[in-house]
Design an enzyme around this catalytic site. Structure first.
Site, PDB file in Angstrom:
ATOM      1  N   THR A 191     -11.686  36.989  11.597  1.00  0.00           N
ATOM      2  CA  THR A 191     -11.184  37.701  12.755  1.00  0.00           C
ATOM      3  C   THR A 191     -10.672  39.048  12.297  1.00  0.00           C
ATOM      4  O   THR A 191     -10.083  39.148  11.232  1.00  0.00           O
ATOM      5  CB  THR A 191     -10.045  36.897  13.394  1.00  0.00           C
ATOM      6  OG1 THR A 191     -10.602  35.806  14.103  1.00  0.00           O
ATOM      7  CG2 THR A 191      -9.225  37.753  14.350  1.00  0.00           C
ATOM      8  N   ASN A 408     -21.515  32.281   2.304  1.00  0.00           N
ATOM      9  CA  ASN A 408     -21.794  31.830   3.665  1.00  0.00           C
ATOM     10  C   ASN A 408     -22.672  30.599   3.730  1.00  0.00           C
ATOM     11  O   ASN A 408     -22.601  29.844   4.693  1.00  0.00           O
ATOM     12  CB  ASN A 408     -22.415  32.971   4.475  1.00  0.00           C
ATOM     13  CG  ASN A 408     -21.359  33.953   4.912  1.00  0.00           C
ATOM     14  OD1 ASN A 408     -20.455  33.590   5.647  1.00  0.00           O
ATOM     15  ND2 ASN A 408     -21.444  35.177   4.424  1.00  0.00           N
TER      16      ASN A 408
END
Lengths: 413, 413
Positions: A191, A408
């Site tokens: 975020t 990832n």
């Protein structure tokens, strides 16, 4: 001419602000995870939030709060649980968090803004918050910005902070900020949060408009991997504690304050880009020659977001073709015969055609520019010109490395 | 009900088409690099080209040709040099190439379409083309599609071809195609090319509209890494050699032909996505519940293009948060409480909230779905619902692997 100077102190550099950051047990790791920023008096509040259709409860809460009243006193931010995709429980918990802060500070509940970052789909750990909020209030201090900057991080590698000072009517005015990155290291924790404090006095519509424009030039011009978050929030408080004359209309004082705001936001945005997942360098793209600035920014954003450009820079490859390709597909019309591409001092393309250049020297420039990771000089400069217009814009990104994939692909929800 | 069947033969499956592919010395490797497709009589021609501002000379040439006249006889395609960013010389060489084909075939020069793929910034090797064009004309045959499909490749791993047959007025009608991928393996060589042939008789505006719609459902719905090329071209010829009644207006025959065209384009598009750089599997995203189809396609495209989703699939991680995040930022409004995400048979999210599911079984599904690379069953299925609307759309992509970075970082212009 820059009329401001950098100062220490982050969000508690401006007068009348205190901050704190503590470990409240929200993160399983036990690391610092609860931050609070408080203004001693009412502050004009402005905010910009994620455009995503999938939003955390705190985002909807803050947006509604700011629509109702443009004044606030405190910003609570937790890391650990994003409180996104949590349904009605998420809403209840956000309101309860604001109430707890209001009680502990003795201020109205609607004076508290709330932000969260952490794992999507997880509700706030309310038991930890009930214990933590009185503790973080007790820890508030004028030297608390660094602790707050640390407590809002999830997987960022470094805390991000900045502050500037200038004079308005011969009195010092300060503006500071802290941020965390859309590091995307663990994407469910990713975020972008930024909190700005300022001790100038300014009218609400001017402040909101300034914050909007500053965000467009800074946070909206960085690209890590094109993904945006459920929780992205920028909240800015201006409390007037500098006792300088209120800025209520456009003019030199408004321009100065907007310059300070844009400088701090740009500093934080570049710090976020530099801290991108697996990144080894910051890439700065400057585009000029468009009809207007937004067109230049759009081309710059497209280049900054191109996986091909990013992986070429990681390979230290002066690959003008990928830059030209990204510029061409940005959705901005230009004559390809006007395209000029410069990498550092090397002119790779001019008049729409490749130019002879010293390939090994250009590759050496890339190696050198990228060498000082996390220092001010780790910037790879790409300058693109597409015509003779006065439009100009910048964007920032990072390179795309093996570590991005490792991080990832190997992360498991 | 599907009213057509797959047949062999690619672009020479339809009546009245011949094709050839030869090694003309344009590629340094000596591999096959010059393809020609020829119709025995005039064919209605339609085309769709890259929207980039940086375009190869052949793209501008074909676009201008099709604006002037919607009839063509031949498509010449070379690999090796892209003839993009080559200024006025690029334009001269494109016209010379068309003239050489016209002379060798004894047809008008304006009946020849030209496509190029290869290194940007390099002019066509005209010496090789002067030798090669008579040779590729001599090699034309009704069995030449496979050689043509091979000759248009640059860094693709597999040739891409497909053809279907149906009946119109009790006579067989065929439609075939070959394509090369925006493999982005060596990005300066990366171009999406597709050539379609058909022996139906159809009016030019209907044909162009059909080709446009079919491309929107197929080639425009694949994403390798978001970058598009200077040379992307889709050219479709319909020569009427089936001697079926001319299709001049909407109706069952037009619908049938458009279905055949869309099926072949989708087959080719999926083959391109499956052959993406470093890809280990094809990802198929189906979105439903939007107000209209384009909104569903937009969400599907955004998910297919998300680096986070792509790297999660590479990691065989059933990461609903990344899929929800991509859906949310697609620019299409929906109520997050309506979001439902399914991976194969596993419901990961419903009513906007994560659902309990067997994580190891879902990960096993991903491993299994991805195991048969380049086979029909190597597809990872993601089904997303965002409401109760009738809109529906699909997109295709591939996973993002270490090999993408290796290939793109280590490649040097």
């Amino acid at each position: 001419m820059t009329q401001w100077r950098m100062v220490e102190g982050g969000v508690s550099a401006p007068k009348g602000f205190r901050a704190a950051g503590i470990a409240a047990g929200l993160k399983p790791s036990g690391a610092s995870d609860l931050a609070l920023i408080v203004s001693e008096g009412d502050a004009i509040a402005a905010g910009i939030f994620t455009q995503s259709q999938v939003r955390a409860a705190c985002v909807d809460y803050c947006r509604q709060r700011l629509e109702a009243k443009s004044v606030a006193r405190a910003i609570l931010c937790n890391a650990g649980q994003a409180n996104a995709c949590t349904g009605s429980q998420g809403w209840v918990d956000t309101i309860a968090s604001a109430d707890l802060v209001a009680q502990a500070l003795g201020i109205p509940a609607d004076a508290v803004m709330v932000a969260s970052t952490g794992v999507i789909g997880q509700c706030l750990n309310m038991a930890a918050l009930r214990q933590g909020i009185p503790a973080v209030v007790a820890a508030l201090s004028e030297a608390g910005s660094a602790a707050a900057a640390q407590a809002i991080l999830t997987t960022d590698l470094v805390a991000k902070s900045g502050a500037v000072e200038a004079e308005i009517a011969h009195r010092p005015v300060r503006l500071g900020g802290i941020a965390k990155g859309s590091g995307m290291i663990h994407p469910n924790l990713a975020t972008m949060l930024a909190f700005i404090t300022c001790d100038a006095s300014i009218s609400p519509p001017l402040w909101q408009a300034m914050v909007q424009r500053a965000a467009e030039l800074s946070f909206n011009q960085i690209s890590i991997d094109g993904d945006t978050s459920t929780n992205d929030s920028l909240i800015a408080l201006a409390n007037g504690a500098s006792r300088t004359p209120a800025i209520t209309e456009a003019g030199p004082e408004a321009d100065l304050l907007e310059g300070m705001l844009t400088a701090v936001c740009t500093h934080l945005a570049k710090a976020i880009a530099r801290d991108g997942e697996g990144a080894t360098c910051l890439i700065q793209i400057t585009v000029q020659g468009t009809a207007h600035d937004e067109a230049a920014r759009q081309i710059a954003r497209t280049i900054a977001g191109s996986s091909l450009v990013k992986s070429a820079i990681f390979g230290r490859d002066p690959n003008w073709g990928r830059i030209a390709g990204a510029a061409g597909r940005a959705g901005v019309g230009f004559d390809q015969g006007d395209l000029r591409i410069q990498l550092g001092e090397f002119v790779l393309m001019d008049g729409g055609q490749p130019q002879p250049f010293d390939r090994s020297a250009a590759s050496a420039y890339l190696k050198q520019a990228a060498a000082g990771a996390y220092l001010q000089d780790d910037t790879v400069d790409i300058i693109v010109s597409v015509g003779t217009g006065s439009g100009r814009g910048q964007a920032w990104g990072c390179d795309l490395s093996y570590d991005y994939i490792r991080i990832n692909a190997e992360y498991t929800t």
